[in-house]
Design a protein around this motif. Structure first.
Motif, short mmCIF file in Angstrom:
data_model
loop_
_atom_site.label_atom_id
_atom_site.label_comp_id
_atom_site.label_asym_id
_atom_site.label_seq_id
_atom_site.Cartn_x
_atom_site.Cartn_y
_atom_site.Cartn_z
N PRO A 1 0.90 -1.41 0.12
CA PRO A 1 0.03 0.25 0.01
C PRO A 1 0.23 1.48 -0.08
O PRO A 1 2.16 1.14 0.32
N ARG B 1 -10.08 5.95 -9.14
CA ARG B 1 -9.97 5.49 -8.37
C ARG B 1 -9.65 5.73 -6.90
O ARG B 1 -9.65 5.26 -6.04
N GLU C 1 -9.81 3.11 -3.70
CA GLU C 1 -9.45 3.22 -2.37
C GLU C 1 -10.43 3.62 -1.29
O GLU C 1 -10.02 2.80 -0.29
#
Length: 174
Positions: A79, A145, A149
């Motif tokens: 991550p 995105r 996320e």
């Protein structure tokens, strides 16, 4: 059809919309959507160690959170470093107020919105247009995105505005 859907979701490695699958398989979207829902049910019932997640308007295969910790060494990529408190504040303002100008962000925060660049580099926000205001400043909004996320299907899934004492970082998944 089940094998095709499973293979497509695995191969894509990103959320895939039912309309995209319908085009790929050259079938009516209603037929693909029904088969997709059936596939999701079968995967849940079979307890195979993965699940289908509805996110960013599409579907993707993911490792259930209860298994992710044990499989962490296998999962890639690592991550990204956590966002700073300032970056999370700016991201929250953009998510809830978009499209929004940098000057508006700075006025709401009472300080600099310098983290806009970091958020753009991480592809969490993007320029979505220009304001009609003097100088036509850039307007910012969130990206697909961002939805990925934060595990959101759409912006409508954003939780209600935070109550006092709750921090934006508490909304992050994993």
């Amino acid at each position: 059809m089940r094998a095709l859907i499973g293979a497509a979701l695995l191969a894509a490695g990103r959320p895939v919309r039912a309309a995209e699958l319908a085009k790929l398989f050259e079938l009516p979207e209603t037929q693909v959507a029904a088969a997709l829902q059936s596939f999701i049910g079968e995967v849940q019932q079979a307890d195979l160690g993965f699940q289908v997640e509805a996110v960013a308007g599409g579907y993707r295969l993911v490792v259930p959170s209860e298994l992710a910790q044990q499989l962490a060494p296998l999962l890639a990529p690592p991550p990204l470093p956590s966002l700073s408190g300032a970056a999370l504040e700016v991201l929250a303002i953009i998510a809830y107020r978009q499209p929004v100008m940098r000057a508006e962000i700075e006025a709401m925060r009472g300080g600099s919105a310098g983290t806009v660049v970091t958020l753009q580099e991480r592809e969490l926000i993007k320029v979505v247009g220009r304001s009609e205001a003097l100088g036509q400043p850039l307007l910012y909004g969130t990206t697909e995105r961002f939805l990925l996320e934060f595990g959101l299907r759409s912006l409508a899934d954003l939780p209600p505005l935070l109550s006092e004492g709750t921090e934006f970082s508490q909304l992050l998944r994993g």
